[in-house]
Design an enzyme around this catalytic site. Structure first.
Site, mmCIF file in Angstrom:
data_model
loop_
_atom_site.group_PDB
_atom_site.id
_atom_site.type_symbol
_atom_site.label_atom_id
_atom_site.label_comp_id
_atom_site.label_asym_id
_atom_site.label_seq_id
_atom_site.Cartn_x
_atom_site.Cartn_y
_atom_site.Cartn_z
ATOM 1 N N TYR A 228 -3.739 -1.563 10.162
ATOM 2 C CA TYR A 228 -3.691 -2.214 8.846
ATOM 3 C C TYR A 228 -2.429 -1.795 8.089
ATOM 4 O O TYR A 228 -1.682 -2.643 7.580
ATOM 5 C CB TYR A 228 -4.949 -1.861 8.021
ATOM 6 C CG TYR A 228 -4.679 -1.941 6.544
ATOM 7 C CD1 TYR A 228 -4.479 -3.179 5.925
ATOM 8 C CD2 TYR A 228 -4.542 -0.786 5.754
ATOM 9 C CE1 TYR A 228 -4.173 -3.256 4.571
ATOM 10 C CE2 TYR A 228 -4.243 -0.859 4.405
ATOM 11 C CZ TYR A 228 -4.052 -2.100 3.823
ATOM 12 O OH TYR A 228 -3.728 -2.184 2.490
ATOM 13 N N HIS A 229 -2.195 -0.492 7.970
ATOM 14 C CA HIS A 229 -1.020 -0.038 7.211
ATOM 15 C C HIS A 229 0.277 -0.550 7.860
ATOM 16 O O HIS A 229 1.243 -0.865 7.165
ATOM 17 C CB HIS A 229 -1.004 1.491 7.105
ATOM 18 C CG HIS A 229 -2.051 2.043 6.157
ATOM 19 N ND1 HIS A 229 -3.225 2.597 6.588
ATOM 20 C CD2 HIS A 229 -2.093 2.116 4.808
ATOM 21 C CE1 HIS A 229 -3.950 2.993 5.539
ATOM 22 N NE2 HIS A 229 -3.282 2.712 4.447
ATOM 23 N N SER B 173 -2.260 3.402 10.433
ATOM 24 C CA SER B 173 -3.284 2.549 11.061
ATOM 25 C C SER B 173 -2.652 1.191 11.309
ATOM 26 O O SER B 173 -1.580 0.886 10.758
ATOM 27 C CB SER B 173 -4.498 2.378 10.124
ATOM 28 O OG SER B 173 -4.153 1.529 9.041
ATOM 29 N N LYS C 229 1.427 -3.878 6.631
ATOM 30 C CA LYS C 229 2.087 -3.858 5.313
ATOM 31 C C LYS C 229 3.564 -3.461 5.459
ATOM 32 O O LYS C 229 4.410 -3.877 4.664
ATOM 33 C CB LYS C 229 1.381 -2.880 4.375
ATOM 34 C CG LYS C 229 -0.051 -3.258 4.067
ATOM 35 C CD LYS C 229 -0.137 -4.402 3.062
ATOM 36 C CE LYS C 229 -1.564 -4.716 2.706
ATOM 37 N NZ LYS C 229 -1.740 -5.747 1.710
ATOM 38 N N THR D 28 0.835 -1.200 0.000
ATOM 39 C CA THR D 28 0.000 0.000 0.000
ATOM 40 C C THR D 28 0.869 1.249 0.000
ATOM 41 O O THR D 28 1.955 1.264 0.608
ATOM 42 C CB THR D 28 -0.922 0.015 1.236
ATOM 43 O OG1 THR D 28 -1.615 1.253 1.268
ATOM 44 C CG2 THR D 28 -0.170 -0.138 2.540
#
Ligand code: NAD
Ligand code: USQ
Length: 396
Positions: free
Chosen positions: A190-191, A188, A194, A146
């Protein structure tokens, strides 16, 4: 080429599976269908009526296309099965979409934070372990990362494709050049997963010489591709809810029902975007042009950058929708500049689709045909980054 698509039932994975199959590749999808279960958990739905994976695949082959195989497997929990599948199938390329991908979902509660970390980090690590166990030629891995790994702190220079030269002064005053991964700065949980994936790739490439491409994709907009339009059963999913709906798609769907466009804060947040039709083209380019393997190949998979406010104004001018500036439930800079290089993919022959009114109108009219499926209660973004933040709910 024999290709395994992890997460091939999802928004990016499904059109990619069809496109690669159409282009003559032999495709197998691995997915645990968790995205469909999360719809049930949240009480939401795709704007489009997506049939079961089995119906999708039987329609695809009944139309005269090559058969796509499906295996239901949780890549984060079933390492033994994953190893067996890779050994049996002997794919030349593995495309990895199979992660929990919504930042707001990852910030909803401690349970969601934990789930996102377990699912994404263990899943990616299991994929690397299973590739490494392949007895003959090991498959090339193409992973969807991302743009959010770089963060949005208003860098005053274009963000490179993953690697950055820096100069460190030693004790004698000499400037020593070093190439580093562009510093990670996730916004976040989520990030953050990654960013951890990116470190895993560095190690497995360095130590085991695995060939890996990490595609740092921007926010995807649009819904269908040529192949998903071949039959109503092949339609792509189209998220509009406050957790999974992404900003431009959300604005177009909101406009289709005269719901005020929910701009978080000032709308000065600038982000990178790519059309779903380009997602599938970039993945094809990545698998058909494998990297040398000397290092992890990193590519910024994004076409152009826009501020949220600019996008809201474009949609409003086109559709007459009102704009609502709502409290921003996230911790992010109110305003940032963003300029990004995408040389790696462009050098492979990618010519990005640019946002224009006809592209916006296509999605807006498509959304209008499906307004009966919209649950108004699911539109507000209610996941807050911390307790002092308020959800972004407009006054109707
Ligand atoms: P999605 O949620 O629609 O699809 C992900 C798919 O992976 C789902 O079908 C889900 O069931 C499956 N999955 C998740 N965890 C799994 C597991 N443990 N085992 C097996 N299957 C599992 O998401 P998407 O929008 O298609 O995104 C795909 C990838 O692209 C993600 O990694 C995401 O981070 C990345 N990405 C997406 C966007 C975007 O705007 N959609 C932008 C940049 C990057
Ligand atoms: N935003 C609004 N109003 C909304 C929704 C979002 O103003 O109704 C704002 C957000 O506050 C944020 C920006 O729009 O500033 C982008 O939000 P988003 O939900 O569209 O995108 P994001 O959370 O970053 O995540 C999405 C995908 C994720 C992918 C990422 C690419 O869900 O999987 O990794 O885009 S990127 O943003 O480049 O990192």
């Amino acid at each position: 080429m024999k290709v395994i698509i992890l997460g091939g039932d999802g928004f990016c994975g499904w059109p990619t599976a069809l496109h690669l199959s159409k282009e003559g590749h032999d495709v197998t999808i691995l997915d645990n269908l968790s995205r469909r279960s999360i719809d049930d958990e949240l009480g939401t739905n795709s704007l489009t009526n997506i049939p079961s994976i089995h119906k999708r695949l039987s329609t695809w082959s009944n139309l005269g296309n090559s058969k796509i195989k499906f295996i239901n497997i949780d890549i984060a929990k079933e390492l033994g099965n994953l190893i067996d599948v890779f050994k049996e199938e002997e794919p030349e390329a593995i495309i990895h979409f199979a992660e929990q991908r919504a930042a707001p979902y990852s910030m909803k509660s401690m349970t969601h934070e934990k789930y996102t970390v377990h699912n994404n980090v263990l899943g990616t690590h299991n994929v690397l372990l299973a590739i490494n166990k392949m007895p003959n030629k090991k498959a090339d891995l193409v992973h969807l990362g991302t743009m959010g790994v770089y963060g949005y702190d208003g860098a005053e220079f274009p963000i490179p494709d993953g690697y950055q030269n820096i100069y460190i002064e030693n004790e004698s005053g000499e400037k020593i050049k070093k190439e580093i991964l562009y510093p990670a700065n996730p916004g976040s949980v989520y990030h953050m997963t990654k960013c951890i994936d990116a470190q895993l790739f560095q190690f497995y490439n360095k130590n085991y010489k695995l060939k890996i491409t990490d595609l740092h994709q921007g926010i995807v907009w649009g819904c269908n591709t040529k192949e998903t339009l071949e039959h109503p059963d092949l339609v792509n999913r189209f998220d509009y809810d406050g957790d999974y709906g992404t900003v431009l798609n959300r604005f177009l769907i909101q406009a289709s029902i005269n719901y005020p466009l929910t701009v978080h804060g000032t709308g000065g947040q600038t982000r990178a975007f790519i059309n779903i039709k380009d997602t599938v083209k970039c993945i094809k380019l990545a698998i058909e042009n494998p990297p040398s393997g000397e290092r992890v190949r990193i590519a910024n998979q994004m076409a152009e950058t826009f501020s949220v406010k600019h996008l809201a104004e474009r949609v409003s001018n086109l559709t007459g929708a009102k704009i609502a500036f709502v409290n921003n439930p996230r911790n992010e800079l109110e305003e940032n500049e963003l300029s990004v290089k995408n040389e790696v993919l462009c050098n492979l022959g990618w010519n990005p689709i640019k946002l224009d009114d006809s592209g916006l109108h296509e999605i807006y009219s498509y959304a209008k045909k499906h307004v009966g499926n919209i649950n108004l209660e699911m539109i507000p973004a209610t996941s807050c980054w911390n307790e002092s933040k308020m959800p972004g709910i407009p006054t109707l």
